[in-house]
Design a protein around this motif. Structure first.
Motif, PDB file in Angstrom:
ATOM      1  N   VAL A   1       0.812  -1.216   0.000  1.00  0.00           N
ATOM      2  CA  VAL A   1       0.000   0.000   0.000  1.00  0.00           C
ATOM      3  C   VAL A   1       0.853   1.278   0.000  1.00  0.00           C
ATOM      4  CG1 VAL A   1      -0.274   0.016   2.532  1.00  0.00           C
ATOM      5  CG2 VAL A   1      -1.993   1.103   1.100  1.00  0.00           C
ATOM      6  N   GLY A   2       2.002   1.276   0.718  1.00  0.00           N
ATOM      7  CA  GLY A   2       2.871   2.472   0.769  1.00  0.00           C
ATOM      8  C   GLY A   2       3.433   2.848  -0.587  1.00  0.00           C
ATOM      9  N   SER A   3       3.678   1.857  -1.441  1.00  0.00           N
ATOM     10  CA  SER A   3       4.213   2.099  -2.792  1.00  0.00           C
ATOM     11  C   SER A   3       3.221   2.889  -3.642  1.00  0.00           C
ATOM     12  CB  SER A   3       4.536   0.774  -3.475  1.00  0.00           C
ATOM     13  OG  SER A   3       5.588   0.129  -2.807  1.00  0.00           O
ATOM     14  N   PHE A   4       1.922   2.580  -3.446  1.00  0.00           N
ATOM     15  CA  PHE A   4       0.904   3.285  -4.244  1.00  0.00           C
ATOM     16  C   PHE A   4       0.841   4.769  -3.878  1.00  0.00           C
ATOM     17  CE2 PHE A   4      -0.752  -1.087  -4.746  1.00  0.00           C
ATOM     18  CZ  PHE A   4      -0.751  -1.117  -6.128  1.00  0.00           C
ATOM     19  N   ARG A   5       1.082   5.064  -2.602  1.00  0.00           N
ATOM     20  CA  ARG A   5       1.086   6.476  -2.185  1.00  0.00           C
ATOM     21  C   ARG A   5       2.241   7.219  -2.865  1.00  0.00           C
ATOM     22  NH1 ARG A   5      -3.106   8.409  -1.330  1.00  0.00           N
ATOM     23  NH2 ARG A   5      -2.341   9.902  -2.804  1.00  0.00           N
ATOM     24  N   LYS A   6       3.417   6.568  -2.970  1.00  0.00           N
ATOM     25  CA  LYS A   6       4.584   7.157  -3.638  1.00  0.00           C
ATOM     26  C   LYS A   6       4.288   7.408  -5.121  1.00  0.00           C
ATOM     27  CE  LYS A   6       8.622   5.146  -2.780  1.00  0.00           C
ATOM     28  NZ  LYS A   6       9.563   4.051  -2.440  1.00  0.00           N
ATOM     29  N   ILE A   7       3.608   6.402  -5.752  1.00  0.00           N
ATOM     30  CA  ILE A   7       3.261   6.529  -7.177  1.00  0.00           C
ATOM     31  C   ILE A   7       2.295   7.694  -7.389  1.00  0.00           C
ATOM     32  CG2 ILE A   7       2.001   5.393  -9.062  1.00  0.00           C
ATOM     33  CD1 ILE A   7       3.270   2.731  -8.076  1.00  0.00           C
ATOM     34  N   ALA A   8       1.289   7.805  -6.494  1.00  0.00           N
ATOM     35  CA  ALA A   8       0.299   8.891  -6.611  1.00  0.00           C
ATOM     36  C   ALA A   8       0.981  10.257  -6.457  1.00  0.00           C
ATOM     37  CB  ALA A   8      -0.784   8.717  -5.553  1.00  0.00           C
TER      38      ALA A   8
ATOM     39  N   TYR B   1       0.041  13.864 -19.936  1.00  0.00           N
ATOM     40  CA  TYR B   1      -0.658  14.354 -18.740  1.00  0.00           C
ATOM     41  C   TYR B   1      -1.901  13.489 -18.524  1.00  0.00           C
ATOM     42  CZ  TYR B   1      -3.433  17.395 -15.705  1.00  0.00           C
ATOM     43  OH  TYR B   1      -4.189  17.896 -14.668  1.00  0.00           O
ATOM     44  N   THR B   2      -2.029  12.867 -17.352  1.00  0.00           N
ATOM     45  CA  THR B   2      -3.239  12.089 -17.041  1.00  0.00           C
ATOM     46  C   THR B   2      -3.481  12.056 -15.534  1.00  0.00           C
ATOM     47  OG1 THR B   2      -4.331   9.949 -17.220  1.00  0.00           O
ATOM     48  CG2 THR B   2      -1.941   9.908 -17.006  1.00  0.00           C
ATOM     49  N   LYS B   3      -4.783  12.071 -15.161  1.00  0.00           N
ATOM     50  CA  LYS B   3      -5.149  11.979 -13.743  1.00  0.00           C
ATOM     51  C   LYS B   3      -5.614  10.559 -13.383  1.00  0.00           C
ATOM     52  CE  LYS B   3      -6.363  16.741 -12.671  1.00  0.00           C
ATOM     53  NZ  LYS B   3      -7.426  17.637 -12.181  1.00  0.00           N
ATOM     54  N   ASN B   4      -5.613   9.667 -14.390  1.00  0.00           N
ATOM     55  CA  ASN B   4      -6.145   8.307 -14.183  1.00  0.00           C
ATOM     56  C   ASN B   4      -5.414   7.568 -13.056  1.00  0.00           C
ATOM     57  OD1 ASN B   4      -7.780   8.934 -16.259  1.00  0.00           O
ATOM     58  ND2 ASN B   4      -6.893   7.532 -17.753  1.00  0.00           N
ATOM     59  N   ILE B   5      -4.089   7.705 -13.022  1.00  0.00           N
ATOM     60  CA  ILE B   5      -3.294   6.984 -12.009  1.00  0.00           C
ATOM     61  C   ILE B   5      -3.706   7.447 -10.611  1.00  0.00           C
ATOM     62  CG2 ILE B   5      -0.952   6.613 -11.112  1.00  0.00           C
ATOM     63  CD1 ILE B   5       0.035   7.009 -14.030  1.00  0.00           C
ATOM     64  N   ILE B   6      -3.798   8.766 -10.438  1.00  0.00           N
ATOM     65  CA  ILE B   6      -4.154   9.335  -9.129  1.00  0.00           C
ATOM     66  C   ILE B   6      -5.572   8.899  -8.738  1.00  0.00           C
ATOM     67  CG2 ILE B   6      -4.432  11.506  -7.819  1.00  0.00           C
ATOM     68  CD1 ILE B   6      -2.453  12.738  -9.922  1.00  0.00           C
ATOM     69  N   THR B   7      -6.503   8.931  -9.713  1.00  0.00           N
ATOM     70  CA  THR B   7      -7.904   8.551  -9.445  1.00  0.00           C
ATOM     71  C   THR B   7      -7.992   7.096  -8.980  1.00  0.00           C
ATOM     72  OG1 THR B   7      -8.593  10.103 -11.162  1.00  0.00           O
ATOM     73  CG2 THR B   7     -10.232   8.505 -10.446  1.00  0.00           C
TER      74      THR B   7
ATOM     75  N   ILE C   1      -5.699   5.210  -7.592  1.00  0.00           N
ATOM     76  CA  ILE C   1      -5.083   5.014  -6.267  1.00  0.00           C
ATOM     77  C   ILE C   1      -5.940   5.646  -5.174  1.00  0.00           C
ATOM     78  CG2 ILE C   1      -3.050   5.583  -4.839  1.00  0.00           C
ATOM     79  CD1 ILE C   1      -1.379   5.268  -7.459  1.00  0.00           C
ATOM     80  N   ASP C   2      -6.477   6.864  -5.450  1.00  0.00           N
ATOM     81  CA  ASP C   2      -7.279   7.570  -4.437  1.00  0.00           C
ATOM     82  C   ASP C   2      -8.568   6.822  -4.079  1.00  0.00           C
ATOM     83  OD1 ASP C   2      -5.443   9.517  -4.101  1.00  0.00           O
ATOM     84  OD2 ASP C   2      -6.479  11.071  -5.255  1.00  0.00           O
ATOM     85  N   GLU C   3      -9.067   5.989  -4.974  1.00  0.00           N
ATOM     86  CA  GLU C   3     -10.274   5.191  -4.686  1.00  0.00           C
ATOM     87  C   GLU C   3      -9.994   4.109  -3.640  1.00  0.00           C
ATOM     88  OE1 GLU C   3     -11.585   3.669  -8.406  1.00  0.00           O
ATOM     89  OE2 GLU C   3     -12.531   5.549  -9.038  1.00  0.00           O
ATOM     90  N   VAL C   4      -8.727   3.724  -3.540  1.00  0.00           N
ATOM     91  CA  VAL C   4      -8.350   2.589  -2.668  1.00  0.00           C
ATOM     92  C   VAL C   4      -7.551   3.045  -1.447  1.00  0.00           C
ATOM     93  CG1 VAL C   4      -7.003   0.446  -2.587  1.00  0.00           C
ATOM     94  CG2 VAL C   4      -8.398   0.969  -4.604  1.00  0.00           C
ATOM     95  N   VAL C   5      -6.605   3.982  -1.647  1.00  0.00           N
ATOM     96  CA  VAL C   5      -5.660   4.360  -0.583  1.00  0.00           C
ATOM     97  C   VAL C   5      -5.944   5.781  -0.112  1.00  0.00           C
ATOM     98  CG1 VAL C   5      -3.209   4.556   0.021  1.00  0.00           C
ATOM     99  CG2 VAL C   5      -3.934   2.886  -1.702  1.00  0.00           C
ATOM    100  N   ASP C   6      -5.966   5.964   1.209  1.00  0.00           N
ATOM    101  CA  ASP C   6      -6.179   7.325   1.727  1.00  0.00           C
ATOM    102  C   ASP C   6      -4.855   8.092   1.777  1.00  0.00           C
ATOM    103  OD1 ASP C   6      -4.766   6.559   3.985  1.00  0.00           O
ATOM    104  OD2 ASP C   6      -6.531   6.269   5.240  1.00  0.00           O
TER     105      ASP C   6
ATOM    106  N   GLY D   1      -1.758   6.687   3.514  1.00  0.00           N
ATOM    107  CA  GLY D   1      -1.166   5.448   3.010  1.00  0.00           C
ATOM    108  C   GLY D   1      -1.832   4.198   3.559  1.00  0.00           C
ATOM    109  N   GLU D   2      -3.104   4.316   3.945  1.00  0.00           N
ATOM    110  CA  GLU D   2      -3.858   3.156   4.464  1.00  0.00           C
ATOM    111  C   GLU D   2      -4.977   2.793   3.472  1.00  0.00           C
ATOM    112  OE1 GLU D   2      -3.132   1.517   7.210  1.00  0.00           O
ATOM    113  OE2 GLU D   2      -1.531   2.891   7.864  1.00  0.00           O
ATOM    114  N   ILE D   3      -5.349   1.486   3.448  1.00  0.00           N
ATOM    115  CA  ILE D   3      -6.452   1.047   2.571  1.00  0.00           C
ATOM    116  C   ILE D   3      -7.772   1.582   3.132  1.00  0.00           C
ATOM    117  CG2 ILE D   3      -7.729  -0.961   1.675  1.00  0.00           C
ATOM    118  CD1 ILE D   3      -5.021  -0.814   0.424  1.00  0.00           C
TER     119      ILE D   3
END
Length: 721
Positions: A90-97, A129-135, A137-142, A145-147
């Motif tokens: 889960v912490g990796s997704f926060r870094k990616i976002a 430029y895209t917001k898809n990655i952030i969208t 991740i934001d649906e799953v991770v707060d 950095g928690e689910i």
């Protein structure tokens, strides 16, 4: 194609510059990239890099500062996403976002301010430029950095059930705690935690009376840690739910990893883009530190570095609060090779390294510390032979190594090459080594290569003087103290000041004379002539400096005179106004005198009043209507002018009185005789009077004589009797 060897980079201390650059970078990837910078192979990409750095430097002065580009590297995450069926924590997704959000913000900013940063925006435009990655991740991770609970319906249900069971665990434990505490079975601490589970602290003697599972005991064995029976049932239920939660989270992370996996190339691009910006920012900050600019890059074969600083030396001296001396060097088609000579410790090697390092930095996309009117073109190769070249691992002597290096130079040298050689020809017999060095220099010259060499060999100085497109240069030294002035002067060879330096360092004069007799007279005379010329050059430099200072003072005096002239003009205008006013007053006074005389004779009041009205109407017709405030200003101005006039008149009277009181006493002019030391009234050269005929004297200046009128001569020193 530009090809620069590792040896050249080391010789010119390029890695030291890169280390400084790396320290300025914010990110680990940026630091690594900075250390691996090498000269660009293509002119187009080089110009892009230079303009990007130049634009970033401009952002320090304008209001549109480039936003933060820092990020945590996701190299580990990129590797994992490249493996099929793998999933990220889960912490990796926060870094990616965060990486995606930073990239998007910077892309938007550079697009918005494209007019300010066209080349940086051209680099950014290559990135999607895209917001898809952030969208996703934001649906799953707060943001912590928690689910999230609502990441899936199953997870939501599991967590709700867990909260209910936790409540039952606490409730059942609370009941057992009250019950057994009331019976006096518990120790003073009452409860504790064992294996992350809540337990009762039961006194050992009562452990059989408490229903539950013993999970441990104290070190002394006086306390038994027991989980109550009712709590145990709910704890098992909670453990099952925790397992289900973990399984659901793994499923969600796998799902999210699969959703992000198609964006893997874009994530690589984001990391590349942000780390490139980090390196550009570091180059810009370094440029700010050393006052660097982008000089003009021309197609014409010309290198002109005006007021060039060695960046490493400049920063070191800045730290020590010491002065760094800039150099001005020019190479062009008609002046391709410079031979720098002169004593050691004068700055020859630094001058040579300054040119090489600045050219290397520029061709690596970095701005350089030179005057804005500097210009250069791009070399395909920079060849260097600097420093101690003894090769221990190859068992080669210094001279053998240098010959091997010269052989490489001869293979690679052409009209798109710059060569830099320190202490050219040294390491062998002076006559034989010098002769071979002369042949090498002629070969480089005929291949139309650009180059700078330093040497002590007289034959190379003479060759540079004879070749039309080569020239000598020397580092200036103070002719009295023999201290270096660290200033390169083109057009004249430099003496090594061998004997002068020896004498300055306390070597006995007798030994120096014996040494002079050991060598050829011609060489001593040649070196002495060069030394004399250098001393004259130093004097001329000082004179030139004095003349510049005098010119500057003259300009200031000229400005002062202009200001005084303006003030005088203003005062003259004011005096003219005062004069006109006084003339008008006199005219009106005469008119009134005439009217008074008429009235005295005929006593006709009607005629008197008529005459007065006539005068007043004539004067009023000339007047303009002015306010009381303006009238007051005019009156004050008149008072000031009158006051000034009175003061000036008083000053002039005082000066005249003093002149009358002080008689002018003229000094009797000395009678000039044969042998007297004299000079011209407006000159500095001192000579001796050889003969006097009538009113003219023959003055001997040592290398020439001159006939001069006695009236034009001043006595410096009378002949000793």
């Amino acid at each position: 194609m530009i090809a620069i060897t590792e040896k050249t980079l080391q010789d010119l201390q390029f890695p030291t510059v890169l280390e400084t650059l790396s320290d300025i970078c914010n990110t680990d990837i940026g630091k690594e990239k900075a250390l691996n910078i090498t000269p660009f192979r293509e002119k187009e990409t080089l110009m892009e890099a230079l303009l990007q750095t130049s634009e970033y430097v401009s952002s320090f002065q304008n209001n549109n500062a480039i936003p933060n580009h820092g990020f945590d590297a996701i190299t580990h995450e990129i590797k994992f996403l490249g493996i099929e069926d793998s999933f990220l924590e889960v912490g990796s997704f926060r870094k990616i976002a965060t990486l995606s959000a930073t990239s998007n913000f910077l892309l938007n900013f550079l697009k918005k301010f494209e007019d300010y940063y066209p080349n940086l925006n051209a680099r950014a435009a290559k990135v999607e430029y895209t917001k898809n990655i952030i969208t996703l991740i934001d649906e799953v991770v707060d943001k912590y950095g928690e689910i999230k609970d609502n990441a899936s319906p199953d997870l939501l249900n599991i967590r709700r059930n867990m909260n209910v069971v936790r409540g039952k665990v606490n409730q059942s434990f609370g009941v057992a705690l009250s019950q057994y505490n009331g019976l006096g079975y518990l120790d003073d601490i009452k409860e504790s935690f064992v294996q992350n589970r809540r337990v009762l602290a039961v006194l050992a003697m009562y452990r059989r009376k408490v229903k539950g599972t013993i999970l441990g005991s104290s070190k002394t064995g006086s306390i038994a840690y027991i989980e109550p029976e009712a709590t145990l049932r709910y704890s098992r239920e909670l453990s099952n739910l925790e397992y289900e939660e973990k399984e659901e989270i793994t499923r969600i992370l796998k799902q999210l990893s699969n959703a992000i996996r198609p964006y893997l190339p874009l994530l690589v691009e984001y990391q590349e883009f942000l780390s490139d910006i980090d390196v550009i920012a570091a180059k810009a900050k370094y440029a700010n530190k050393i006052n660097a600019i982008l000089p003009q890059i021309t197609e014409e074969r010309r290198l002109f570095f005006r007021d060039a600083y060695h960046p490493i030396l400049y920063l070191n001296n800045k730290q020590k609060n010491e002065v760094t001396h800039p150099q001005t060097i020019e190479l062009n088609q008609d002046n391709r090779i410079i031979v720098i000579s002169g004593p050691n410790a004068g700055g020859k090697t630094i001058s040579l390294k300054t040119v090489g390092l600045l050219q290397l930095m520029l061709q690596s996309g970095m701005l350089i510390p030179v005057h804005e009117r500097s210009e250069t073109f791009l070399f395909d190769r920079i060849l260097t032979d600097i420093g101690d070249n003894q090769s221990i691992e190859n068992h080669l002597s210094t001279y053998s190594y240098r010959l091997k290096n010269m052989n490489y130079f001869l293979k690679k040298c052409n009209r798109k090459t710059m060569f830099l050689i320190d202490e050219f020809g040294t390491g062998s017999d002076p006559d034989l080594g010098g002769a071979l060095a002369e042949i090498f220099l002629e070969e480089f010259y005929h291949r139309e290569a650009f180059g700078i060499i330093t040497t002590h060999y007289s034959n190379l100085k003479i060759l540079a003087n004879e070749l039309p497109c080569a020239q000598n240069a020397n580092m200036l030294f103070d002719e009295k103290t023999l201290e270096p002035l660290y200033k390169l002067v083109l057009g004249q060879a430099g003496s090594s000041f061998t004997f002068e330096v020896a004498q300055k360092n306390g070597i006995p004069f007798g030994l120096i004379n014996r040494a002079k007799k050991k060598i050829e007279t011609g060489k001593v005379r040649f070196d002495k002539t060069i030394a004399t010329l250098q001393k004259e050059r130093s004097k001329l430099e000082k004179t030139s400096q004095t003349l510049k200072e005098e010119e500057s003072k003259a300009r200031e005096e000229g400005k002062k005179m202009e200001n005084i002239n303006v003030k005088i003009k203003q005062k003259l205008e004011s005096y003219q106004e005062l004069y006109d006013s006084n003339q008008k007053t006199i005219y009106i006074g005469q008119k009134i005198e005439d009217i008074s005389e008429k009235y005295f004779n005929n006593k006709n009041k009607k005629e008197l009043i008529g005459e007065f009205l006539k005068i007043i109407e004539i004067e009023n017709s000339k007047r303009k209507k002015i306010s009381a405030k303006e009238a007051k200003v005019i009156t004050e101005k008149k008072k000031e002018i009158i006051k000034e006039v009175e003061v000036k008149v008083e000053e002039i009277r005082t000066i005249k009185k003093e002149k009358k009181l002080k008689p002018v006493i003229e000094k009797p002019k000395p009678i000039l005789k044969l042998g007297d030391r004299v000079r011209m009234a407006d000159g500095k050269a001192v000579g001796t009077i050889d003969s006097i005929e009538k009113n003219k004297a023959t003055v001997n200046y040592g290398i020439f004589t001159s006939k001069v009128s006695l009236d034009e001569l001043e006595l410096v020193e009378a002949v000793k009797k």
